[in-house]
Scaffold this motif. Structure first.
Motif, mmCIF file in Angstrom:
data_model
loop_
_atom_site.group_PDB
_atom_site.id
_atom_site.type_symbol
_atom_site.label_atom_id
_atom_site.label_comp_id
_atom_site.label_asym_id
_atom_site.label_seq_id
_atom_site.Cartn_x
_atom_site.Cartn_y
_atom_site.Cartn_z
ATOM 1 N N GLU A 130 2.034 6.508 -7.086
ATOM 2 C CA GLU A 130 0.980 7.311 -7.701
ATOM 3 C C GLU A 130 1.165 8.788 -7.375
ATOM 4 O O GLU A 130 1.048 9.646 -8.239
ATOM 5 C CB GLU A 130 -0.381 6.836 -7.181
ATOM 6 N N LEU A 131 1.514 9.059 -6.098
ATOM 7 C CA LEU A 131 1.662 10.456 -5.660
ATOM 8 C C LEU A 131 2.807 11.148 -6.383
ATOM 9 O O LEU A 131 2.673 12.286 -6.823
ATOM 10 C CB LEU A 131 1.886 10.507 -4.146
ATOM 11 N N VAL A 132 3.947 10.475 -6.504
ATOM 12 C CA VAL A 132 5.117 11.166 -7.053
ATOM 13 C C VAL A 132 5.462 10.688 -8.464
ATOM 14 O O VAL A 132 6.544 10.982 -8.972
ATOM 15 C CB VAL A 132 6.344 11.043 -6.120
ATOM 16 N N ARG A 133 4.560 10.001 -9.131
ATOM 17 C CA ARG A 133 4.722 9.596 -10.539
ATOM 18 C C ARG A 133 6.049 8.909 -10.798
ATOM 19 O O ARG A 133 6.873 9.379 -11.580
ATOM 20 C CB ARG A 133 4.659 10.805 -11.471
ATOM 21 N N THR A 134 6.303 7.835 -10.106
ATOM 22 C CA THR A 134 7.567 7.159 -10.356
ATOM 23 C C THR A 134 7.432 5.681 -10.053
ATOM 24 O O THR A 134 6.349 5.213 -9.696
ATOM 25 C CB THR A 134 8.692 7.810 -9.530
ATOM 26 N N VAL A 135 8.509 4.950 -10.205
ATOM 27 C CA VAL A 135 8.484 3.504 -10.011
ATOM 28 C C VAL A 135 9.207 3.193 -8.709
ATOM 29 O O VAL A 135 10.319 3.665 -8.504
ATOM 30 C CB VAL A 135 9.193 2.814 -11.193
ATOM 31 N N SER A 136 8.595 2.411 -7.828
ATOM 32 C CA SER A 136 9.278 2.091 -6.575
ATOM 33 C C SER A 136 9.970 0.743 -6.706
ATOM 34 O O SER A 136 9.822 0.041 -7.697
ATOM 35 C CB SER A 136 8.296 2.069 -5.403
ATOM 36 N N VAL A 166 9.462 -1.805 -4.811
ATOM 37 C CA VAL A 166 8.616 -2.915 -4.370
ATOM 38 C C VAL A 166 7.945 -3.532 -5.593
ATOM 39 O O VAL A 166 7.243 -2.846 -6.335
ATOM 40 C CB VAL A 166 7.566 -2.423 -3.352
ATOM 41 N N LYS A 167 8.182 -4.826 -5.789
ATOM 42 C CA LYS A 167 7.668 -5.505 -6.990
ATOM 43 C C LYS A 167 6.147 -5.427 -7.049
ATOM 44 O O LYS A 167 5.469 -5.687 -6.068
ATOM 45 C CB LYS A 167 8.073 -6.975 -6.968
ATOM 46 N N GLY A 168 5.656 -5.064 -8.213
ATOM 47 C CA GLY A 168 4.216 -5.080 -8.441
ATOM 48 C C GLY A 168 3.430 -4.019 -7.703
ATOM 49 O O GLY A 168 2.206 -4.034 -7.713
ATOM 50 N N ALA A 169 4.124 -3.056 -7.064
ATOM 51 C CA ALA A 169 3.387 -2.038 -6.313
ATOM 52 C C ALA A 169 2.606 -1.114 -7.244
ATOM 53 O O ALA A 169 1.632 -0.496 -6.843
ATOM 54 C CB ALA A 169 4.341 -1.221 -5.448
ATOM 55 N N GLY A 170 3.050 -1.031 -8.516
ATOM 56 C CA GLY A 170 2.360 -0.146 -9.460
ATOM 57 C C GLY A 170 1.184 -0.813 -10.154
ATOM 58 O O GLY A 170 0.446 -0.170 -10.896
ATOM 59 N N GLU A 171 0.991 -2.116 -9.905
ATOM 60 C CA GLU A 171 -0.076 -2.850 -10.595
ATOM 61 C C GLU A 171 -1.452 -2.285 -10.274
ATOM 62 O O GLU A 171 -1.754 -1.993 -9.120
ATOM 63 C CB GLU A 171 -0.053 -4.326 -10.172
ATOM 64 N N GLY A 172 -2.242 -2.123 -11.316
ATOM 65 C CA GLY A 172 -3.604 -1.641 -11.111
ATOM 66 C C GLY A 172 -3.665 -0.177 -10.731
ATOM 67 O O GLY A 172 -4.715 0.338 -10.397
ATOM 68 N N ARG A 173 -2.507 0.494 -10.738
ATOM 69 C CA ARG A 173 -2.510 1.919 -10.414
ATOM 70 C C ARG A 173 -2.626 2.720 -11.704
ATOM 71 O O ARG A 173 -2.264 2.250 -12.780
ATOM 72 C CB ARG A 173 -1.218 2.314 -9.696
ATOM 73 N N ASP A 174 -3.080 3.956 -11.560
ATOM 74 C CA ASP A 174 -3.274 4.813 -12.709
ATOM 75 C C ASP A 174 -1.989 5.596 -12.975
ATOM 76 O O ASP A 174 -1.782 6.669 -12.418
ATOM 77 C CB ASP A 174 -4.444 5.761 -12.404
ATOM 78 N N THR A 178 1.056 7.714 -15.024
ATOM 79 C CA THR A 178 1.175 8.746 -16.049
ATOM 80 C C THR A 178 1.939 8.182 -17.257
ATOM 81 O O THR A 178 2.612 7.156 -17.125
ATOM 82 C CB THR A 178 1.921 9.949 -15.464
ATOM 83 N N PRO A 179 1.876 8.856 -18.430
ATOM 84 C CA PRO A 179 2.495 8.282 -19.637
ATOM 85 C C PRO A 179 3.984 7.953 -19.471
ATOM 86 O O PRO A 179 4.444 6.891 -19.901
ATOM 87 C CB PRO A 179 2.318 9.382 -20.688
ATOM 88 N N GLY A 180 4.730 8.866 -18.845
ATOM 89 C CA GLY A 180 6.163 8.637 -18.685
ATOM 90 C C GLY A 180 6.451 7.460 -17.773
ATOM 91 O O GLY A 180 7.274 6.595 -18.082
ATOM 92 N N ALA A 181 5.765 7.408 -16.626
ATOM 93 C CA ALA A 181 5.965 6.305 -15.688
ATOM 94 C C ALA A 181 5.566 4.989 -16.347
ATOM 95 O O ALA A 181 6.212 3.954 -16.165
ATOM 96 C CB ALA A 181 5.156 6.539 -14.420
ATOM 97 N N LYS A 182 4.515 5.032 -17.157
ATOM 98 C CA LYS A 182 4.046 3.841 -17.854
ATOM 99 C C LYS A 182 5.098 3.378 -18.858
ATOM 100 O O LYS A 182 5.461 2.203 -18.920
ATOM 101 C CB LYS A 182 2.735 4.174 -18.573
ATOM 102 N N SER A 183 5.624 4.347 -19.638
ATOM 103 C CA SER A 183 6.630 4.032 -20.642
ATOM 104 C C SER A 183 7.874 3.424 -19.995
ATOM 105 O O SER A 183 8.439 2.442 -20.478
ATOM 106 C CB SER A 183 6.975 5.315 -21.406
ATOM 107 N N ALA A 184 8.305 4.002 -18.854
ATOM 108 C CA ALA A 184 9.485 3.494 -18.164
ATOM 109 C C ALA A 184 9.234 2.097 -17.612
ATOM 110 O O ALA A 184 10.095 1.213 -17.693
ATOM 111 C CB ALA A 184 9.881 4.450 -17.039
ATOM 112 N N LYS A 212 0.832 -1.202 0.000
ATOM 113 C CA LYS A 212 0.000 0.000 0.000
ATOM 114 C C LYS A 212 0.868 1.253 0.000
ATOM 115 O O LYS A 212 0.666 2.165 -0.803
ATOM 116 C CB LYS A 212 -0.926 -0.009 1.227
ATOM 117 N N ALA A 213 1.856 1.293 0.916
ATOM 118 C CA ALA A 213 2.710 2.481 1.022
ATOM 119 C C ALA A 213 3.441 2.732 -0.294
ATOM 120 O O ALA A 213 3.471 3.845 -0.808
ATOM 121 C CB ALA A 213 3.709 2.314 2.156
ATOM 122 N N ALA A 214 4.018 1.650 -0.866
ATOM 123 C CA ALA A 214 4.801 1.816 -2.090
ATOM 124 C C ALA A 214 3.903 2.207 -3.259
ATOM 125 O O ALA A 214 4.278 3.038 -4.084
ATOM 126 C CB ALA A 214 5.556 0.529 -2.398
ATOM 127 N N GLY A 215 2.699 1.630 -3.317
ATOM 128 C CA GLY A 215 1.783 1.942 -4.418
ATOM 129 C C GLY A 215 1.283 3.381 -4.341
ATOM 130 O O GLY A 215 1.292 4.106 -5.332
#
Lengths: 303, 469
Positions: free
Chosen positions: B379-385, B387-395, B397-403, B372-375
Motif C-alpha cells: 500500500e505504501l509503495v504502490r506495488t505488488v509484493s 507474499v501471496k494474497g498480501a494485497g487482498e482487501g487493500r486499497d 492504485t489503478p496501475g497496481a490493480k491493473s498489474a 501485515k508487513a507485506a500488505g
C-alpha cells in the motif's frame, strides 16, 4: 659543514610528510595495482588467486578496450589541436588583435577574457549534466530547440553513434579553451611590445603578425599546453561517464580507457582484469609523458 | 652556497604528467585478509524463534534508497521486528550507492547483516555467491511463517522467489517485490479516444497507425538511453512465439539460443516499431523523460514494469489512470497463450554469511514476509509484493490493480530470464545492440548474430562463472 648539515635536516623535516603521503597514497597503490593485475580478484574475496599474465593475454582480444584506446588516441590528437588553435586565435585577438595603431586587444577584451574563463570554473560533472540538456534530442534541447523551430529535423548529438564522439570532443574543447586563452595571454604579455610595434611599422598585417611574431615566440607555451591537453585526453573519464548514453555509448562509440577500467571493476567486478587495464593505461600515459618531454627539448629564446 | 632550489619547466611538466596516472590507479587497493568475526553461538531455537536469535545482539540493516525510499523499513519492518525482539538494537542505514559503501566492508571481513542489494549500483550477486558471502536462506523457506506456525514461509511465497534466489544450488537471495512487465498506457486516454487494448500484433500495429494519424500524440516510446527497457518486451515476445524454452536456452548459453527463429521474429517486429512509430527523439531520452512525456500526453504507450506508477507519482495527473497490458499475440500459432507475462522478483535482500549476527538477519526477513508487513508495504509503495494474497482487501492504485489483474489472468503462463544478472557483459552488449536495432543501425539478422557471438564468447571464457536453470 655544520651549516650544510642543518640545511639538510631542515629540508628533510619539510619533505618527510609529503613524501610519506606520496608513498602511501600514490606509490603503494601503483605497486598494489600491478599485483592485483596478476590475480583473479573479484573485489569481495580476502584471498585472490594468482593467475600470472592471463589478464594481459585476455586484454589483447578485448575489442571494446581497444576501441577505447583508439578513442583516446583520437582525442590525443584532436583535443590539443582544436583547443590550441581556438585558444591562440582568441588570445591573439584579445591582446594584439585591434586593427588600429598600437598593441591592444579588440574592444571589450577585458570582459571576454573573464567570460572565456567561465567554463573552467565549473566542475566537470556540472558541465556533463549541463550538456546533456544542451544536447537533448527534443525541443527542450538548447541546440535542437532552435533547429526544430526552424522546421529542421533534430540532431541526435548523444544518441547517434556517428556523432556522439564529436559531441564529447566539442564539450572538452569548450571547457578547455578558456584556460589556454589565459595561458597564452600571459605568454603574449611577456613578449616585448616593441617587437609587435616594429613589425607593425614595417607594414605587417594581423595575419603576418600572428604567424611571424606571435606563434614563434609563444612556441614554448604552446608545447606546455600540448602536454597538458594530451594528459587530459588520456585520462578523460567524468565527461564520458556522466554525459554519454550508457556510459561510453551508444554502442561503445565514446568509451575511453578509464571508463572501461571503471566498468570492469565496479560493474563486472573483475578487479584483477580492471587493474591489468589500468597497468596498460599507466604505460600509455608514461610513454606519452616521456615522448613529449623528449620532443619538447629545445633552446629557450632570451629577449 | 646560495643554492636556491630551482624548478625547471621540464621538472614541472614531468610532475604534472605523472599526477593523473597516479589518480587512475590509486582507486584500487589490495584486500586485507582478516579472520572472520567469530559468530557467537546462537541461542536455542524454538518454533517462535526458529533461527535462535540472541536477544541483545545488534542487527545492522542497509536499505537501497531508490524508487521505494526507505521509510518502509523504518516504519513497517523494523517496528514489527522490535515487537518480538525489543532488546535487539537495529542500526538502520540507507544509501543509493550500495557497492561503494558496502564492498569495502565485505573485503574487510565485517559485512552488515541485512542488505537490500538493489539498484544500479548493487553489488554483483554472482561475485558474492562465488566467494561464499551469501547466507544460505533455505532454513528461512522451511521455517514457520511469522503469522501462522503451521504454514511454512515457502508456501506463502510466489514460487519464482525460490527459483530466482538460488545461486550455486542454495537459496540465498530474497526478492521482495514482484515486478510485472508489460506495455503501460493511460486508461483515460484510451477511453476518451476510443482506442482498444490490442490483443494481436496486427491490432497493435493498427493502433499505432491510428494514434499516429490522429496527430494527438506519438504512438510508442521507450527509455532510449537505457535500451534494456526494450529488450524486455522483445524477449517476452520471443518466449510467447517459441515457448519458455527460448528464454531457458538463452539463460543457459545454449548454442544458437539468440539466433533462434523466435528471437529473430521478435527483433523484426520491434525494429518495425522503431522505424515507424517511435516518439521523436526517443533514442536520446531516458526513462524519466519518456515517462514524463507520457504523463504529459505526448505519447500513448511505453514498456515498463509495475514500479512505474510509484516512480511517476509526482508527475502523473490525477485522472491519468495507469493501465498495463500483456504483449499481444504475434500470430495465432504462438506457443504461449494471450496474457503471458514476464514477472520477476526484485528488490533483492541478502543476509551476509560472514556477518556477526546472521540469525537475526534471517529473522528480520521472516518478519518482512508477514502478511501485515507485506500488505502495508504494497500500500505504501504502490506495488505488488511476493507474499501471496498480501494485497487482498487493500486499497490499490489503478496501475497496481491493473498489474495484479493481469497477473491473475496469466495464471501459470509467466516467464522470466536471468542472464541479465548472471552475465553483466552480455547485458551491456544487448543494451548496445538493442539501441542500434531500434534506430536502424543494425538489421534484425545482424542483431541476433551479434548477441549470439557475445554469448558464445562468454560461454568459452573460463574466467566467467556459468549458471544454469
Amino acid at each position: 659543514m655544520f651549516n650544510t648539515y642543518r640545511r639538510g635536516l631542515f629540508i628533510t623535516a619539510f619533505l618527510a610528510a609529503p613524501v610519506t603521503l606520496y608513498l602511501v597514497y600514490v606509490i603503494s597503490p601503483y605497486i598494489q595495482a600491478f599485483y592485483i593485475a596478476t590475480t583473479d580478484w573479484r573485489g569481495v574475496s580476502a584471498t585472490p588467486n594468482f593467475i600470472g599474465l592471463d589478464n594481459f593475454v585476455r586484454l589483447f582480444s578485448d575489442g571494446i578496450f581497444w576501441k577505447a584506446v583508439t578513442h583516446n588516441a583520437a582525442l590525443l590528437v584532436l583535443l590539443p589541436l582544436f583547443t590550441i588553435v581556438i585558444a591562440l586565435f582568441f588570445a591573439f585577438l584579445l591582446n594584439v588583435g585591434s586593427g588600429g595603431r598600437g598593441v591592444a586587444g579588440v574592444p571589450g577584451s577585458k570582459v571576454y577574457r573573464v567570460v572565456f574563463f567561465f567554463p573552467q570554473v565549473l566542475a566537470v560533472t556540472v558541465v556533463a549534466v549541463l550538456f546533456q540538456q544542451v544536447f537533448r534530442p527534443d525541443d527542450s534541447g538548447m541546440l535542437n530547440g532552435p533547429l526544430m523551430a526552424l522546421g529542421l529535423s533534430p540532431i541526435s548529438f548523444l544518441s547517434d553513434p556517428g556523432i556522439a564522439f564529436w559531441s564529447v570532443l566539442g564539450v572538452m574543447v569548450w571547457q578547455a579553451v578558456g584556460f589556454y586563452v589565459v595561458l597564452f595571454s600571459a605568454g603574449l604579455a611577456s613578449i616585448p611590445r616593441d617587437m609587435f610595434e616594429a613589425a607593425a611599422i614595417d607594414g605587417a598585417g594581423r595575419v603576418s603578425l600572428f604567424f611571424r611574431i606571435t606563434l614563434p615566440l609563444l612556441w614554448d607555451t604552446v608545447q606546455v599546453a600540448w602536454v597538458y591537453l594530451g594528459i587530459l585526453a588520456l585520462d578523460v573519464f567524468a565527461i564520458v561517464w556522466v554525459m554519454t548514453d550508457q556510459q561510453g555509448g551508444p554502442d561503445y562509440s565514446t568509451t575511453v580507457m578509464a571508463t572501461e577500467i571503471y566498468r570492469n571493476a565496479f560493474e563486472y567486478f573483475r578487479f584483477g582484469y580492471a587493474s591489468a587495464l589500468g597497468v596498460v593505461m599507466f604505460f600509455f600515459t608514461i610513454g606519452f609523458a616521456i615522448l613529449s618531454l623528449r620532443l619538447s627539448r629545445r633552446e629557450r629564446i632570451e629577449y | 652556497m646560495s643554492n636556491t632550489p630551482h624548478i625547471t619547466r621540464r621538472g614541472l611538466l614531468r610532475a604534472a604528467a605523472l599526477a593523473p596516472v597516479a589518480g587512475a590507479l590509486a582507486a584500487c587497493a589490495t584486500p586485507a585478509q582478516q579472520a572472520p568475526a567469530a559468530s557467537a553461538a546462537p541461542a536455542a531455537t524454538s518454533a517462535s524463534n526458529p533461527f535462535g536469535v540472541v536477544a541483545n545482539k545488534p542487527l545492522e540493516i542497509w536499505i537501497f534508497d531508490g524508487g521505494f525510499g526507505n521509510a518502509y523499513a523504518t516504519d513497517i519492518h523494523q517496528p514489527l521486528f522490535k515487537t518480538k525482539y525489543p532488546q535487539v538494537e537495529i542500526k538502520h542505514n540507507s544509501t543509493k550507492e550500495i557497492t561503494k559503501v558496502l564492498q569495502p566492508r565485505f573485503a574487510g571481513g565485517n559485512p552488515p547483516e541485512v542488505i537490500d542489494n538493489s539498484g544500479a549500483n548493487a553489488m554483483d550477486m554472482g561475485a558474492l555467491a562465488q566467494d561464499g558471502q551469501l547466507q544460505d536462506l533455505t532454513p528461512l523457506l522451511d521455517a514457520p511463517s511469522w503469522d501462522d506456525p503451521n504454514t511454512k514461509v515457502r508456501d506463502i511465497l510466489d514460487p519464482a522467489v525460490a527459483e530466482f534466489g538460488t545461486y550455486d544450488g542454495k537459496f540465498s537471495v530474497l526478492g521482495y517485490v514482484n515486478y510485472i512487465h508489460g506495455i503501460w498506457y493511460s486508461q483515460k486516454v484510451f477511453r476518451d479516444n476510443g482506442w482498444a487494448v490490442p490483443k494481436t500484433w496486427d491490432e497493435f500495429l493498427a493502433l499505432c497507425e491510428t494514434i499516429k494519424k490522429s496527430g494527438k500524440m506519438a504512438p510508442f516510446t521507450y527509455a532510449g538511453k537505457h535500451p534494456q527497457y526494450l529488450y524486455e518486451p522483445l524477449l517476452t515476445m520471443a518466449a510467447k512465439i517459441g515457448g519458455n524454452e527460448v528464454l531457458v536456452n538463452i539463460d543457459n548459453l545454449e548454442d544458437g539460443a539468440w539466433s533462434a527463429e523466435p528471437v529473430k521474429q521478435a527483433a523484426e517486429a520491434w525494429a518495425e516499431v522503431g522505424a515507424k512509430y517511435l516518439m521523436q527523439g526517443t533514442t536520446g531520452l531516458d526513462h524519466v523523460q519518456t515517462q514524463t512525456a507520457q504523463n504529459k500526453y505526448q505519447v500513448a504507450m511505453l514498456p515498463s514494469g509495475s514500479w512505474l506508477e510509484n516512480e511517476q507519482k509526482d508527475t502523473t495527473p490525477d485522472d491519468f489512470e495507469y493501465g498495463m497490458f500483456a504483449i499481444p499475440d504475434f500470430t495465432a500459432s504462438d506457443k504461449m497463450p494471450y496474457g503471458t507475462l514476464h514477472t520477476q522478483p526484485g528488490e533483492s535482500f541478502i543476509v551476509s554469511a560472514k556477518s556477526a549476527n546472521p540469525q537475526a538477519g534471517m529473522e528480520y526477513l521472516r518478519a518482512m514476509l508477514s502478511k501485515k508487513a507485506a500488505g502495508d508495504f504494497s500500500e505504501l509503495v504502490r506495488t505488488v509484493s511476493v507474499v501471496k494474497g498480501a494485497g487482498e482487501g487493500r486499497d490499490l492504485t489503478p496501475g497496481a490493480k491493473s498489474a495484479t489483474e493481469a497477473l491473475t489472468a496469466a495464471g501459470a503462463n509467466t516467464v522470466y530470464y536471468r542472464w541479465r544478472t548472471w552475465y553483466a557483459q552480455l547485458h551491456d552488449e544487448a543494451v548496445a545492440a538493442t539501441g542500434q536495432l531500434m534506430s536502424g543501425g543494425v538489421t534484425p539478422a545482424k542483431y541476433v548474430e551479434r548477441l549470439q557471438k557475445k554469448a558464445d564468447e562468454i560461454k568459452n571464457d573460463s574466467a566467467i562463472k556459468k549458471y544454469t536453470r
